[in-house]
Design a protein around this motif. Structure first.
Motif, PDB file in Angstrom:
ATOM      1  N   ALA A 111       0.822  -1.214   0.000  1.00 27.22           N
ATOM      2  CA  ALA A 111       0.000   0.000   0.000  1.00 27.22           C
ATOM      3  C   ALA A 111       0.858   1.267   0.000  1.00 27.22           C
ATOM      4  O   ALA A 111       0.371   2.345  -0.354  1.00 27.22           O
ATOM      5  CB  ALA A 111      -0.918   0.001   1.221  1.00 27.22           C
ATOM      6  N   VAL A 112       2.127   1.151   0.389  1.00 29.32           N
ATOM      7  CA  VAL A 112       3.006   2.324   0.462  1.00 29.32           C
ATOM      8  C   VAL A 112       3.174   3.005  -0.899  1.00 29.32           C
ATOM      9  O   VAL A 112       2.954   4.219  -1.022  1.00 29.32           O
ATOM     10  CB  VAL A 112       4.373   1.945   1.070  1.00 29.32           C
ATOM     11  N   PRO A 113       3.555   2.275  -1.972  1.00 27.05           N
ATOM     12  CA  PRO A 113       3.667   2.950  -3.274  1.00 27.05           C
ATOM     13  C   PRO A 113       2.322   3.449  -3.789  1.00 27.05           C
ATOM     14  O   PRO A 113       2.267   4.439  -4.533  1.00 27.05           O
ATOM     15  CB  PRO A 113       4.242   1.866  -4.193  1.00 27.05           C
ATOM     16  N   VAL A 114       1.223   2.791  -3.400  1.00 23.45           N
ATOM     17  CA  VAL A 114      -0.107   3.266  -3.800  1.00 23.45           C
ATOM     18  C   VAL A 114      -0.377   4.634  -3.198  1.00 23.45           C
ATOM     19  O   VAL A 114      -0.872   5.551  -3.866  1.00 23.45           O
ATOM     20  CB  VAL A 114      -1.201   2.272  -3.349  1.00 23.45           C
ATOM     21  N   TYR A 115      -0.013   4.806  -1.937  1.00 21.97           N
ATOM     22  CA  TYR A 115      -0.207   6.100  -1.260  1.00 21.97           C
ATOM     23  C   TYR A 115       0.637   7.189  -1.915  1.00 21.97           C
ATOM     24  O   TYR A 115       0.162   8.309  -2.129  1.00 21.97           O
ATOM     25  CB  TYR A 115       0.147   5.952   0.216  1.00 21.97           C
ATOM     26  N   ARG A 116       1.868   6.858  -2.257  1.00 19.86           N
ATOM     27  CA  ARG A 116       2.769   7.847  -2.845  1.00 19.86           C
ATOM     28  C   ARG A 116       2.288   8.311  -4.216  1.00 19.86           C
ATOM     29  O   ARG A 116       2.523   9.447  -4.611  1.00 19.86           O
ATOM     30  CB  ARG A 116       4.173   7.254  -2.965  1.00 19.86           C
ATOM     31  N   GLN A 117       1.619   7.441  -4.939  1.00 18.70           N
ATOM     32  CA  GLN A 117       1.147   7.775  -6.287  1.00 18.70           C
ATOM     33  C   GLN A 117      -0.367   7.965  -6.320  1.00 18.70           C
ATOM     34  O   GLN A 117      -0.998   7.803  -7.371  1.00 18.70           O
ATOM     35  CB  GLN A 117       1.537   6.647  -7.256  1.00 18.70           C
ATOM     36  N   PHE A 118      -0.950   8.326  -5.179  1.00 16.83           N
ATOM     37  CA  PHE A 118      -2.409   8.367  -5.061  1.00 16.83           C
ATOM     38  C   PHE A 118      -3.049   9.343  -6.054  1.00 16.83           C
ATOM     39  O   PHE A 118      -4.115   9.065  -6.612  1.00 16.83           O
ATOM     40  CB  PHE A 118      -2.811   8.750  -3.638  1.00 16.83           C
ATOM     41  N   LYS A 119      -2.433  10.483  -6.294  1.00 21.90           N
ATOM     42  CA  LYS A 119      -3.004  11.475  -7.210  1.00 21.90           C
ATOM     43  C   LYS A 119      -3.158  10.914  -8.617  1.00 21.90           C
ATOM     44  O   LYS A 119      -4.216  11.059  -9.258  1.00 21.90           O
ATOM     45  CB  LYS A 119      -2.123  12.727  -7.237  1.00 21.90           C
ATOM     46  N   ILE A 120      -2.108  10.255  -9.100  1.00 20.81           N
ATOM     47  CA  ILE A 120      -2.159   9.675 -10.447  1.00 20.81           C
ATOM     48  C   ILE A 120      -3.167   8.533 -10.489  1.00 20.81           C
ATOM     49  O   ILE A 120      -3.903   8.368 -11.468  1.00 20.81           O
ATOM     50  CB  ILE A 120      -0.766   9.173 -10.862  1.00 20.81           C
ATOM     51  N   LEU A 121      -3.219   7.762  -9.427  1.00 23.95           N
ATOM     52  CA  LEU A 121      -4.158   6.649  -9.372  1.00 23.95           C
ATOM     53  C   LEU A 121      -5.600   7.147  -9.400  1.00 23.95           C
ATOM     54  O   LEU A 121      -6.458   6.558 -10.054  1.00 23.95           O
ATOM     55  CB  LEU A 121      -3.909   5.813  -8.106  1.00 23.95           C
ATOM     56  N   ARG A 122      -5.854   8.235  -8.692  1.00 26.50           N
ATOM     57  CA  ARG A 122      -7.211   8.790  -8.662  1.00 26.50           C
ATOM     58  C   ARG A 122      -7.623   9.308 -10.038  1.00 26.50           C
ATOM     59  O   ARG A 122      -8.775   9.141 -10.449  1.00 26.50           O
ATOM     60  CB  ARG A 122      -7.277   9.920  -7.629  1.00 26.50           C
TER      61      ARG A 122
END
Length: 232
Positions: free
Chosen positions: A79-90
């Motif tokens: 989940a750590v890299p997901v949090y770091r790239q959350f803006k792009i993921l959203r």
């Protein structure tokens, strides 16, 4: 003798498993080819050792149980890299949802189709439906629909290894260069192993793969029981 040693020594299986993986890791660094994946090499070495020395699988598995216990926490750490790239993921949320849904449905259709062609038993078919999702979810889901844990474990491992081995070749053939597309494909098809491989390429690709793995797992919790009804 070794079986007795495994029964009395709590972490011998763990040491052997880690040793096999370290050998695979060294070979992978020295010979960086698709088929020198450290997990693949480690798996082959452990299987060879079990066969040559006639080790009871249950004894070895019990001695290496800590690896299974660490599986869920290791998955959560992604989940750590997901949090770091959350803006792009959203910004790409619909791409993620549609890609994962298509991937999971096509995977189930493929399994059921092959089961019909090969005339697989109902139990075997039920035990392979969850092979595209991470082990932590696949095991519980398979047991709930009446599948065999040993079969799904092998299926999940094979899917993960196969995906990491052939992914670069497939990406080159179809000229796929976008990290988001690569990450979604790896996470949906090869779960945690694919995510680990994606993290080597870039954090964005790893984040997409991690997200796809989680979303695919959640989707399959709902899709697998429906597929099981069709099989039964």
């Amino acid at each position: 003798m070794l079986n007795e040693l495994l029964e009395t020594t709590k972490y011998l299986g763990l040491a052997v498993s880690l040793g096999a993986f370290m050998i695979g890791l060294k070979l992978s660094k020295k010979y960086p080819y698709a088929f020198t994946n450290p997990l693949l090499i480690g798996t082959i070495l452990v299987i060879g050792l079990i066969l040559v020395l006639d080790i009871e699988v249950a004894n070895f598995q019990k001695s290496a149980q800590v690896l299974s216990d660490l599986l869920t926490p290791a998955t959560i750490c992604l989940a750590v890299p997901v949090y770091r790239q959350f803006k792009i993921l959203r910004e790409n949320s619909w791409v993620v949802l549609i890609s994962c849904l298509v991937g999971m449905i096509s995977g189930l259709v493929t399994i059921i189709g092959l089961a019909l062609i090969l005339q697989m038993s109902e139990t075997t078919t039920l035990s392979t439906l969850a092979r595209s999702i991470t082990m932590a979810i696949a095991l519980d889901t398979t047991e709930l629909i009446g599948g065999v844990a040993g079969i799904i474990v092998a299926g999940v491992i094979f899917a993960g290894i196969f995906g990491t081995v052939v992914s670069n070749l497939i990406f080159r053939i179809f000229r796929i260069e976008e990290p988001i597309a690569k990450g979604l494909a790896m996470g949906a098809a090869s779960h945690a192993m694919g995510t680990a491989e994606s993290l080597k390429a870039s954090e964005l690709q790893g984040a997409m793969s991690s997200l796809a793995m989680v979303v695919s797992g959640v989707m399959m919790v709902g899709l697998i029981p429906l597929a099981a009804l069709f099989v039964q």
